[in-house]
Design a protein around this motif. Structure first.
Motif, short mmCIF file in Angstrom:
data_model
loop_
_atom_site.label_atom_id
_atom_site.label_comp_id
_atom_site.label_asym_id
_atom_site.label_seq_id
_atom_site.Cartn_x
_atom_site.Cartn_y
_atom_site.Cartn_z
N ALA A 98 3.49 2.43 3.23
CA ALA A 98 3.43 2.78 4.77
C ALA A 98 2.13 2.66 5.49
N LYS A 99 0.87 2.82 4.55
CA LYS A 99 0.07 2.43 5.36
C LYS A 99 -0.64 1.32 4.71
N ASN A 100 -0.29 0.38 3.48
CA ASN A 100 -1.24 -0.82 3.13
C ASN A 100 -0.28 -1.92 3.63
N HIS A 101 -1.64 -2.84 3.95
CA HIS A 101 -0.85 -4.44 4.63
C HIS A 101 0.19 -4.97 2.97
N PRO A 102 1.49 -5.39 3.75
CA PRO A 102 2.80 -6.02 3.23
C PRO A 102 1.68 -6.68 2.19
N MET A 103 0.78 -7.94 2.80
CA MET A 103 0.38 -8.30 1.29
C MET A 103 -0.39 -8.04 0.14
N MET A 104 -0.92 -6.38 0.36
CA MET A 104 -1.78 -5.39 -0.76
C MET A 104 -1.16 -5.23 -1.81
N PHE A 105 0.11 -4.87 -1.16
CA PHE A 105 1.47 -4.50 -1.60
C PHE A 105 2.63 -5.13 -2.42
N GLU A 106 2.76 -6.12 -2.67
CA GLU A 106 3.24 -7.50 -2.73
C GLU A 106 2.12 -8.17 -3.74
N THR A 107 0.70 -7.69 -3.79
CA THR A 107 -0.18 -8.49 -4.94
C THR A 107 -0.68 -7.26 -5.82
N ALA A 108 -0.55 -6.31 -5.52
CA ALA A 108 0.09 -4.81 -6.71
C ALA A 108 1.43 -5.14 -7.14
N ILE A 109 2.60 -5.60 -6.92
CA ILE A 109 3.74 -5.81 -7.96
C ILE A 109 3.19 -6.99 -8.40
N ILE A 110 2.36 -7.99 -8.25
CA ILE A 110 2.65 -9.16 -9.16
C ILE A 110 1.62 -8.62 -10.18
N ASP A 204 14.08 -2.40 1.73
CA ASP A 204 14.49 -2.05 2.93
C ASP A 204 13.91 -1.15 3.67
N ALA A 205 13.86 -0.13 3.15
CA ALA A 205 12.64 0.61 3.36
C ALA A 205 11.49 0.14 3.82
N ILE A 206 10.95 -0.36 2.97
CA ILE A 206 9.26 -0.93 3.41
C ILE A 206 9.40 -1.63 4.45
N ALA A 207 10.13 -2.83 4.32
CA ALA A 207 9.91 -3.62 5.43
C ALA A 207 10.36 -3.04 7.09
N ASP A 208 11.07 -2.19 7.24
CA ASP A 208 11.60 -1.47 8.01
C ASP A 208 10.00 -0.55 8.20
N ILE A 209 9.57 0.47 7.86
CA ILE A 209 7.99 0.74 7.48
C ILE A 209 7.18 0.47 8.46
N MET A 210 7.52 -1.21 7.74
CA MET A 210 6.13 -1.94 7.96
C MET A 210 6.34 -2.63 9.57
N LYS A 211 7.20 -2.82 9.29
CA LYS A 211 7.80 -3.34 10.87
C LYS A 211 7.41 -1.88 12.09
N ARG A 212 7.20 -0.99 11.65
CA ARG A 212 6.69 0.04 12.95
C ARG A 212 6.39 0.14 12.97
N VAL A 213 5.44 0.12 11.67
CA VAL A 213 3.54 -0.24 11.71
C VAL A 213 3.24 -1.08 12.67
N ASN A 214 4.06 -2.18 12.91
CA ASN A 214 2.90 -3.28 12.98
C ASN A 214 3.76 -2.65 14.93
N GLU A 215 4.60 -2.38 15.06
CA GLU A 215 5.22 -1.77 16.31
C GLU A 215 3.99 -1.19 17.14
N ILE A 216 3.64 -0.16 16.59
CA ILE A 216 2.18 1.15 16.77
C ILE A 216 1.31 0.48 16.72
N ARG A 217 1.27 -0.67 16.05
CA ARG A 217 -0.42 -0.96 16.15
C ARG A 217 -0.36 -2.70 17.12
N GLU A 218 0.58 -2.98 18.07
CA GLU A 218 0.56 -3.54 18.91
C GLU A 218 0.90 -2.36 20.42
N GLU A 219 1.01 -1.66 19.83
CA GLU A 219 1.34 -0.47 20.73
C GLU A 219 -0.05 0.17 21.43
#
Length: 225
Positions: A98-110, A204-219
């Motif tokens: 919910a706080k870190n960029h998706p790329m960072m999270f995917e890199t951590a998984i790898i 799905d939960a991660i994707a939903d959270i990140m989408k909402r985070v991006n919406e808040i940033r745009e706002e």
């Protein structure tokens, strides 16, 4: 990213398929190629392997395709039951989706996957390629395991992070493009109705959270203007 069990199996299958072929090539040609050619006197690694009757495994010589098949079976089982689920849990302990960029999270998984799978597969390889004709010694096995980890870990880290995983994720998105479009369409329809789709799993939960985070940033950007 995979959204259900079938997609997870396909993702693991594709990852292991590419990874095992690259590992076999790396170990035969890069790590042991010069030794094989010097022992047999052949001018190429493939000719050296054919001259000695195959690749040593299980105390006997096996063809390259058999070596790939054996390693694929072990790697696929490990990736399915340990690598994929455990790497996600480890990444969640270090990064907050919910706080870190998706790329960072995917890199951590790898990185977590490499950290788990490399020592595990190297241990299996230490048993598979152990020189049983000279007798068995646990310390020799451990030394071979450590040597394999030292050889394989740098190769695994850089290839998975910069080549294999980007390729597999692009291929995965292409194969399941219809499912991705359907999910996006469902989400769009739900937003128009004022509803919110319930996440089916952690992805799905991660994707939903990140989408909402991006919406808040745009706002926030609009408000700052």
């Amino acid at each position: 990213m995979p959204r259900n069990q079938f997609q997870r199996v396909v993702f693991a299958f594709l990852t292991v398929l590419v990874t095992v072929h690259s590992y076999v090539f790396y170990n035969l040609y890069v790590v042991n190629g010069t030794t094989l050619m010097s022992i047999t006197g052949e001018a190429s690694v493939l000719s050296a392997i054919n001259a000695q009757g195959g690749v040593y495994m299980f105390g006997r010589m096996l063809p390259i395709w058999a070596v790939i098949l054996v390693e694929f079976c072990f790697a696929f089982v490990l990736e399915t039951i340990m690598g994929s689920p455990c790497s996600f849990k480890l990444a969640c302990k270090v990064f907050d989706p919910a706080k870190n960029h998706p790329m960072m999270f995917e890199t951590a998984i790898i990185c977590a996957t490499v950290g788990l799978m490399c020592p595990a597969m190297s241990l299996i390889a230490a048993f598979l390629y152990y020189p049983y004709y000279a007798g068995f010694n646990i310390f020799t096995l451990l030394a071979n395991w450590l040597k394999l980890v030292c050889f394989n870990f740098p190769f695994a880290y850089f290839t998975q992070l910069f080549f294999i995983q980007p390729f597999i994720r692009t291929l995965f998105k292409f194969l399941f493009r219809k499912d991705i479009k359907n999910r996006e369409a469902q989400a769009h329809m739900a937003e128009e109705k004022g509803d919110k789709l319930r996440p089916k799993d952690e992805q799905d939960a991660i994707a939903d959270i990140m989408k909402r985070v991006n919406e808040i940033r745009e706002e926030m950007k609009l408000l700052s203007k």
